[in-house]
Design a protein around this motif. Structure first.
Motif, PDB file in Angstrom:
ATOM      1  N   GLY C 211       0.770  -1.234   0.000  1.00  0.00           N
ATOM      2  CA  GLY C 211       0.000   0.000   0.000  1.00  0.00           C
ATOM      3  C   GLY C 211       0.798   1.279   0.000  1.00  0.00           C
ATOM      4  O   GLY C 211       0.223   2.373   0.079  1.00  0.00           O
ATOM      5  N   ALA C 212       2.128   1.183  -0.103  1.00  0.00           N
ATOM      6  CA  ALA C 212       2.921   2.417  -0.081  1.00  0.00           C
ATOM      7  C   ALA C 212       2.615   3.253  -1.319  1.00  0.00           C
ATOM      8  O   ALA C 212       2.551   2.735  -2.436  1.00  0.00           O
ATOM      9  CB  ALA C 212       4.413   2.087  -0.034  1.00  0.00           C
ATOM     10  N   ASP C 213       2.402   4.555  -1.131  1.00  0.00           N
ATOM     11  CA  ASP C 213       2.205   5.438  -2.281  1.00  0.00           C
ATOM     12  C   ASP C 213       3.283   6.521  -2.346  1.00  0.00           C
ATOM     13  O   ASP C 213       3.270   7.362  -3.243  1.00  0.00           O
ATOM     14  CB  ASP C 213       0.799   6.039  -2.288  1.00  0.00           C
ATOM     15  N   VAL C 214       4.214   6.489  -1.396  1.00  0.00           N
ATOM     16  CA  VAL C 214       5.371   7.371  -1.437  1.00  0.00           C
ATOM     17  C   VAL C 214       6.572   6.535  -0.989  1.00  0.00           C
ATOM     18  O   VAL C 214       6.460   5.743  -0.053  1.00  0.00           O
ATOM     19  CB  VAL C 214       5.215   8.574  -0.475  1.00  0.00           C
ATOM     20  N   MET C 215       7.705   6.679  -1.706  1.00  0.00           N
ATOM     21  CA  MET C 215       8.870   5.886  -1.318  1.00  0.00           C
ATOM     22  C   MET C 215      10.145   6.731  -1.377  1.00  0.00           C
ATOM     23  O   MET C 215      10.214   7.756  -2.033  1.00  0.00           O
ATOM     24  CB  MET C 215       9.053   4.680  -2.247  1.00  0.00           C
ATOM     25  N   THR C 216      11.162   6.223  -0.683  1.00  0.00           N
ATOM     26  CA  THR C 216      12.487   6.786  -0.813  1.00  0.00           C
ATOM     27  C   THR C 216      13.495   5.672  -0.603  1.00  0.00           C
ATOM     28  O   THR C 216      13.115   4.536  -0.301  1.00  0.00           O
ATOM     29  CB  THR C 216      12.726   7.935   0.186  1.00  0.00           C
ATOM     30  N   GLY C 217      14.759   5.985  -0.753  1.00  0.00           N
ATOM     31  CA  GLY C 217      15.785   4.969  -0.552  1.00  0.00           C
ATOM     32  C   GLY C 217      17.145   5.582  -0.777  1.00  0.00           C
ATOM     33  O   GLY C 217      17.255   6.700  -1.267  1.00  0.00           O
ATOM     34  N   THR C 218      18.171   4.848  -0.394  1.00  0.00           N
ATOM     35  CA  THR C 218      19.515   5.378  -0.540  1.00  0.00           C
ATOM     36  C   THR C 218      20.507   4.280  -0.890  1.00  0.00           C
ATOM     37  O   THR C 218      20.253   3.119  -0.615  1.00  0.00           O
ATOM     38  CB  THR C 218      19.954   6.137   0.740  1.00  0.00           C
ATOM     39  N   PHE C 237      11.307  10.082  -3.421  1.00  0.00           N
ATOM     40  CA  PHE C 237      12.226  11.124  -2.951  1.00  0.00           C
ATOM     41  C   PHE C 237      13.664  10.625  -3.078  1.00  0.00           C
ATOM     42  O   PHE C 237      13.972   9.513  -2.638  1.00  0.00           O
ATOM     43  CB  PHE C 237      11.943  11.470  -1.491  1.00  0.00           C
ATOM     44  N   GLY C 238      14.520  11.426  -3.696  1.00  0.00           N
ATOM     45  CA  GLY C 238      15.900  10.993  -3.922  1.00  0.00           C
ATOM     46  C   GLY C 238      16.856  11.650  -2.944  1.00  0.00           C
ATOM     47  O   GLY C 238      16.534  12.659  -2.312  1.00  0.00           O
ATOM     48  N   THR C 239      18.053  11.084  -2.853  1.00  0.00           N
ATOM     49  CA  THR C 239      19.064  11.704  -2.007  1.00  0.00           C
ATOM     50  C   THR C 239      20.448  11.496  -2.587  1.00  0.00           C
ATOM     51  O   THR C 239      20.634  10.643  -3.440  1.00  0.00           O
ATOM     52  CB  THR C 239      19.008  11.161  -0.556  1.00  0.00           C
ATOM     53  N   GLN C 240      21.387  12.294  -2.170  1.00  0.00           N
ATOM     54  CA  GLN C 240      22.807  12.316  -2.562  1.00  0.00           C
ATOM     55  C   GLN C 240      23.040  13.078  -3.867  1.00  0.00           C
ATOM     56  O   GLN C 240      23.964  13.849  -3.979  1.00  0.00           O
ATOM     57  CB  GLN C 240      23.409  10.913  -2.648  1.00  0.00           C
ATOM     58  N   ILE C 250       7.833  10.771 -11.503  1.00  0.00           N
ATOM     59  CA  ILE C 250       7.596  10.321 -10.123  1.00  0.00           C
ATOM     60  C   ILE C 250       8.535  10.935  -9.092  1.00  0.00           C
ATOM     61  O   ILE C 250       8.222  10.921  -7.901  1.00  0.00           O
ATOM     62  CB  ILE C 250       7.700   8.784 -10.027  1.00  0.00           C
ATOM     63  N   VAL C 251       9.687  11.447  -9.521  1.00  0.00           N
ATOM     64  CA  VAL C 251      10.605  12.002  -8.522  1.00  0.00           C
ATOM     65  C   VAL C 251      10.072  13.360  -8.068  1.00  0.00           C
ATOM     66  O   VAL C 251       9.877  14.267  -8.879  1.00  0.00           O
ATOM     67  CB  VAL C 251      12.037  12.132  -9.076  1.00  0.00           C
ATOM     68  N   VAL C 252       9.791  13.470  -6.775  1.00  0.00           N
ATOM     69  CA  VAL C 252       9.232  14.705  -6.231  1.00  0.00           C
ATOM     70  C   VAL C 252      10.351  15.713  -5.997  1.00  0.00           C
ATOM     71  O   VAL C 252      10.280  16.851  -6.451  1.00  0.00           O
ATOM     72  CB  VAL C 252       8.506  14.419  -4.896  1.00  0.00           C
ATOM     73  N   ALA C 253      11.343  15.266  -5.280  1.00  0.00           N
ATOM     74  CA  ALA C 253      12.454  16.159  -4.943  1.00  0.00           C
ATOM     75  C   ALA C 253      13.643  15.301  -4.557  1.00  0.00           C
ATOM     76  O   ALA C 253      13.495  14.124  -4.237  1.00  0.00           O
ATOM     77  CB  ALA C 253      12.067  17.068  -3.780  1.00  0.00           C
ATOM     78  N   SER C 254      14.817  15.901  -4.614  1.00  0.00           N
ATOM     79  CA  SER C 254      16.023  15.194  -4.180  1.00  0.00           C
ATOM     80  C   SER C 254      16.796  16.081  -3.213  1.00  0.00           C
ATOM     81  O   SER C 254      16.847  17.291  -3.380  1.00  0.00           O
ATOM     82  CB  SER C 254      16.935  14.884  -5.374  1.00  0.00           C
ATOM     83  N   GLN C 255      17.390  15.427  -2.229  1.00  0.00           N
ATOM     84  CA  GLN C 255      18.341  16.132  -1.370  1.00  0.00           C
ATOM     85  C   GLN C 255      19.700  16.032  -2.054  1.00  0.00           C
ATOM     86  O   GLN C 255      20.208  14.942  -2.261  1.00  0.00           O
ATOM     87  CB  GLN C 255      18.393  15.473   0.003  1.00  0.00           C
ATOM     88  N   VAL C 256      20.257  17.162  -2.449  1.00  0.00           N
ATOM     89  CA  VAL C 256      21.508  17.137  -3.202  1.00  0.00           C
ATOM     90  C   VAL C 256      22.662  17.593  -2.316  1.00  0.00           C
ATOM     91  O   VAL C 256      22.538  18.572  -1.576  1.00  0.00           O
ATOM     92  CB  VAL C 256      21.398  18.036  -4.454  1.00  0.00           C
TER      93      VAL C 256
END
Lengths: 310, 374, 323
Positions: C211-218, C237-240, C250-256
């Motif tokens: 049921g997840a409708d939002v995800m992230t990972g690293t 949501f992305g990171t790095q 689908i990518v909402v935002a990334s922490q850069v």
């Protein structure tokens, strides 16, 4: 427990296990064909990587998934031809030349990726194909008949390959060449021809496995397969060189992996034990083989180059 | 003598052919192949510094290779070197962490033994599974490699983690600096060469003595050459399969311990994969052993050759910014080209030998055993 | 080596061009070496440092050498030592697994400035500095947005192994979700590998099935999970590094990570003769961590506002994040 493990969860886990098993199954079937004719190929992972990159690149450039799949197969065929030349007429030691093929594929796929693509860009992925009627069956339909085409192709290959090996003249030749090339030769079967055919077919399946992986994931990166090809070789031994056995092995490995993933997702496995849980597919595959007690013997001529009249 | 010359020249020709392909690849990448190869060769063999780096790289290859020789002679294929190295490294590390104040004379032998025992244990499992349950060692060793890496990750981020990593909140999965008494003694501080190389060479000589000068070695080789005949002669085949795998694992385990205690960091650290720790030595050691014709003594120069290639590759990347992927691919080609000519090399060698009818016993047995596997 | 090679840094990176020139010709510039574990264009950890050094290339007249894909820790140690021997002014060991080696190598080269990360440990050595990303800050911000966005109240996280920077980021993300949506459940799955893309894809699918409708990972293998999100149209949501390229829809935002913020200090210090001793960090406040939104994604205005409020709160110190 029962309110966490719902039908939905069970269905999703089994479908996931089938997906995870698919690239292993394709590559293992290919390896099994080669080994039945007496040729060990430790280079599966390298061929998978080259097939994966080639298909990824073609899909990226042409946006045609099926052209990508064909390229993966073609790459496998070419690598098969290469490996067949090395091992049949040149009679190279199979264990070590396979490792050479692996290293070549590992480096070359990465090099081509860096040169031709650089930054990983996504490609079109397979879309699911629901089998008419069957996919509408509650629960079962969702588990087995709502997959991407590559899953059906892999599992359909199991009876086809079993039939070819067990019920056709060509299959008889393969087995004869794998068991006793001398007698096969004396009966007029061309050992080199049969082995060229099995090696090329087997490598084509490895290339296809790579293509299936890259297009299923929609991406390529360095060492995409993460040593899947070696697990596929192990599963050939699990399946005792028989297509249904290889399928069983792939399913055990994939299914345990899927169950562990699902259990972690649901928080049933504490995070401190997540590494221990990740051992499960490997451990259970070994245990399963002990319990099933494999009474089959390997093809007698496996790894032995055939030298006429020696 | 002439037979060796022919064999050597064919081997050199096949390496040259692979290097020629590599030169084309280097040109395609816009690098000068002559400069490139010169860089590689100089870095690996051109100076005392380079030779020392090559020697350090050769240590795990040599030990794993020697283990592979023992296993292959008994007709057991050990693809589990990676896992055995990891377990050997882990057990040796645990012993060193448990005895922070032990003096070097006690600690050094202990950690080396711990490495041997860890690897031997991990190797004995597939041996026993094959002997008693007919589980192929190819399957079990590949699977046990997967188990070993997870065991390493579990221990290094849990029970064995450097307490400082928890205090700082950085949680890097590594142990604390291991006791200095357990540092492998240096042969040369300036060259950064530690004594692991002597241990590895001693192990290679020991394995040669074992295989050709002892009853156990004779039994192992008999089982490998013809299990049916060995059984008929009253040699317990199953037990010898287990022994072969155990010894093979022991060598890899020792390699793992030396990697930890001879490393720059003097601690065990994981990047989550086996390769990050072993540098794929558990795997490349197979190639090294087969290049050395499955003879423990020939494994010594063979491991120097491959160690040098790895050192040269790293240097080529550093100096000319050539992707290391190229060198991996090139290594693969060299392996393929050399083994493709091996059979013909041996045939020629045998012909020459027969013509000259020189029946030097050692030579004969060396080439016989080389043929036995192929 | 008498011949020096400089790296032609273009989009395709990694290409080599051999240019022989005397070592005295870069008197006012600096020679900088990077040793990093994965590929220079991995859209993640390694790319973040390569991009940052490139940003500063002209400003500091940098001569740059990169050894990437160095996952073997001992090979990294050899590279660190070799660069120091070759007289590089600043050697950047970009991997927390390299620290143990650096600690032993740095004292042998007192004239060389070493920096490494991510870490907060300089070993008390005068020529070693460290750098760290407060990735839990961006994780928190994205967690806040994820909590505000989710309709199903299930959020999925795919991680490698629960260590280092990955753990910091994931913990921050989980805290952010909790802060903005007490009803939301965050499922965290550490798959046990940095490299297994197929497993990461299945972990993503397992989240979606739950049921997840939002995800992230690293970590590097998340490209698999992003692929799962892409095929099921689940927000990511992305990171790095900016991961928009992996999924425009689908990518909402990334922490850069903008390491140039700390590298500037490190380079200036090195020029002034101060070779180390400092622990640096990139944060939202110092501009080292930046939230980059994907313009193609129509983000709910409330969620975005909540995210921006969280950024402001962290910068102002109103929101305190646990270590």
């Amino acid at each position: 427990m029962s309110d966490v493990i719902t039908t939905t969860v069970i269905v999703a886990t089994i479908a996931s296990g089938i997906r995870l098993a698919t690239p292993f199954l394709l590559a293992s079937l290919g390896e099994a064909i080669g080994q039945r004719s007496g040729v060990l190929n430790l280079g599966v992972d390298g061929v998978m990587l080259l097939g994966a990159f080639a298909s990824y690149y073609v899909v990226l450039e042409t946006e045609s998934i099926w052209l990508g799949v064909m390229t993966g197969i073609l790459t496998g065929l070419l690598m098969g031809l290469f490996y067949a030349i090395i091992t049949v007429p040149l009679r190279a030691e199979q264990g070590v030349s396979g490792i050479g093929i692996y290293l070549f594929g590992l480096g070359m796929s990465d090099l081509l990726f860096q040169k031709l693509v650089g930054t990983p860009l996504p490609i079109d992925q397979f879309s699911e194909w629901h089998v008419p009627l069957l996919s509408d069956i509650p629960v079962v339909g969702e588990m087995f008949f709502q997959h991407t085409p590559m899953v059906y192709i892999a599992f359909l290959l199991v009876p086809i390959i079993a039939f070819i090996i067990n019920r056709t003249t060509f299959g008889l030749s393969i087995r004869a060449v794998g068991e006793s090339p001398e007698s096969a030769d004396s009966l007029g079967v061309s050992v080199p021809k049969v082995r060229f055919a099995t090696i090329m077919a087997g490598n084509a399946l490895a290339g296809l496995a790579g293509a299936a992986l890259a297009i299923e994931l929609g991406i390529f990166q360095q060492n995409l397969t993460n040593a899947m090809g070696f697990i596929a070789i192990a599963l050939v031994y699990f399946g005792a060189w028989r297509a249904p056995g290889v399928m069983a092995g792939s399913l055990v490995f994939g299914m345990v992996g899927a169950i562990v993933l699902q259990a972690k997702t649901l928080g049933l496995i504490p995070r401190s034990a997540s590494d221990i849980a990740a051992m499960a597919p490997a451990v259970i595959t070994i245990l399963a083989l002990i319990i099933v007690a494999n009474r089959f013997r390997q093809p007698a001529a496996l790894t032995k180059p055939y030298v006429r009249g020696d | 003598m002439r037979s060796y010359l022919i064999a050597a020249s064919i081997a050199i020709a096949s390496v040259a052919a692979a290097l020629a392909v590599g030169a084309i690849m280097l040109l395609a990448l816009g690098a000068n192949p002559i400069d490139g190869y010169k860089t590689m060769f100089t870095a690996a063999f051109g100076s005392a510094d380079g030779l020392a780096s090559t020697a350090v790289k050769a240590i795990p290859l040599m030990l794993v290779g020697v283990g592979i020789c023992i296993a292959f002679r008994a007709n057991v294929i050990n693809i589990g070197g990676e896992g055995q190295m990891v377990v050997g490294g882990l057990l040796a590390t645990s012993v060193a962490l448990a005895l922070p104040n032990a003096p070097a004379v006690v600690l050094l032998p202990l950690i080396l033994c711990a490495g041997i025992i860890g690897g031997a244990f991990w190797g004995s499992i597939p041996g026993a599974l094959k002997a008693h349950y007919n589980v192929s060692e190819i399957l079990s060793t590949i699977m046990l490699n997967i188990v070993a890496v997870q065991l390493m990750n579990f221990l290094l981020r849990g029970p064995l983690i450097d307490p400082g990593e928890i205090e700082r909140g950085t949680r890097i999965p590594q142990t604390a600096r291991l006791p200095e008494a357990a540092d492998l003694p240096m042969l040369s501080e300036t060259l950064n060469l530690h004594s692991g190389i002597l241990i590895a060479i001693a192990a290679a000589i020991g394995a040669w003595v074992l295989l050709w000068r002892t009853g156990l070695g004779f039994r192992l080789r008999s089982v490998g050459l013809n299990p049916a005949a060995a059984r008929y002669a009253g040699i317990p085949v199953k037990r010898n399969i287990i022994i072969a795998m155990t010894l093979s694992g022991a060598m890899s385990g020792l390699a793992g311990a030396i990697l930890v205690f001879g490393s720059e960091s003097h601690r065990m650290v994981t990047d989550g994969s086996t390769m990050g720790f072993t540098g794929s030595a558990g795997f490349n050691g197979i190639v090294v052993a087969l290049f050395g014709a499955l003879h423990p003594l020939w494994t010594i120069p063979s491991s120097f050759l491959f160690g040098g290639m790895l050192v040269g590759a790293n240097s080529l990347q550093r100096v000319a910014q050539v992707p290391s992927a190229l060198i991996i691919a090139l290594n693969g080609l060299i392996v393929v080209f050399v083994v493709s000519t091996e059979w013909h090399r041996k045939r020629l060698q045998n012909q020459v030998q027969t013509q000259a009818s020189q029946k030097n016993e050692n030579e004969q047995s060396a080439s016989d055993h080389g043929n036995a596997k192929s | 080596m008498n011949t020096k090679y400089i790296k032609q840094l273009g989009i395709s990176a990694v290409m080599a061009m051999s240019v022989g020139f005397a070592s005295s010709s870069h008197a006012e510039g600096m020679k900088v070496a990077i040793i990093a574990p994965s590929a220079s264009n991995d859209l993640a950890f390694t790319q973040s440092i390569v991009d940052a050094v490139n940003v500063l290339k002209d400003e500091y007249k940098l001569e740059i050498a990169i050894t990437d894909g160095t996952f073997v820790v001992d090979d990294a140690a050899a590279a660190i030592r070799a660069y120091a021997k070759q007289g590089y002014d600043v050697v950047i060991a970009h991997g927390s697994q390299y620290g143990g080696s650096l600690k032993e190598i740095a004292p042998d080269f007192p004239e060389t400035a070493f920096t490494w990360g991510t870490s907060a440990d300089t070993f008390g050595l005068p020529n070693v500095s460290s750098y760290e990303a407060k990735s839990n800050e961006g994780g928190y911000v994205m967690g806040v947005m994820a909590g505000a966005m989710t309709k199903s109240n299930v959020i999925g996280v795919v991680g490698p192994i629960e260590v280092g920077d990955a753990k910091l980021y994931v913990d921050g993300f989980v805290d952010g979700v909790e802060a903005s949506n007490a009803d939301a459940k965050v499922n965290v799955n550490y798959i046990g590998s940095f490299g297994d893309v197929a497993l990461s894809a299945e972990a993503g699918k397992a989240h979606i099935a739950n049921g997840a409708d939002v995800m992230t990972g690293t970590a590097q293998m998340v490209v698999g999970a992003v692929g799962a999100a892409r095929s099921e149209n689940v927000a990511w949501f992305g990171t790095q590094a900016n991961q928009t390229k992996l999924g425009k829809k689908i990518v909402v935002a990334s922490q850069v990570y903008k390491w140039e913020v700390v590298l500037r200090t490190i380079f200036d210090d090195a020029k002034a003769g101060k070779l180390g001793g400092e622990m640096h960090e990139i944060t939202l406040a110092n501009g080292g961590l930046v939230m980059e939104f994907n313009d193609d994604y129509s983000l709910d205005a409330d969620a975005k506002a909540a995210g921006e409020a969280a950024v402001a709160g962290i910068i102002a110190g109103d929101i305190k994040l646990g270590e």
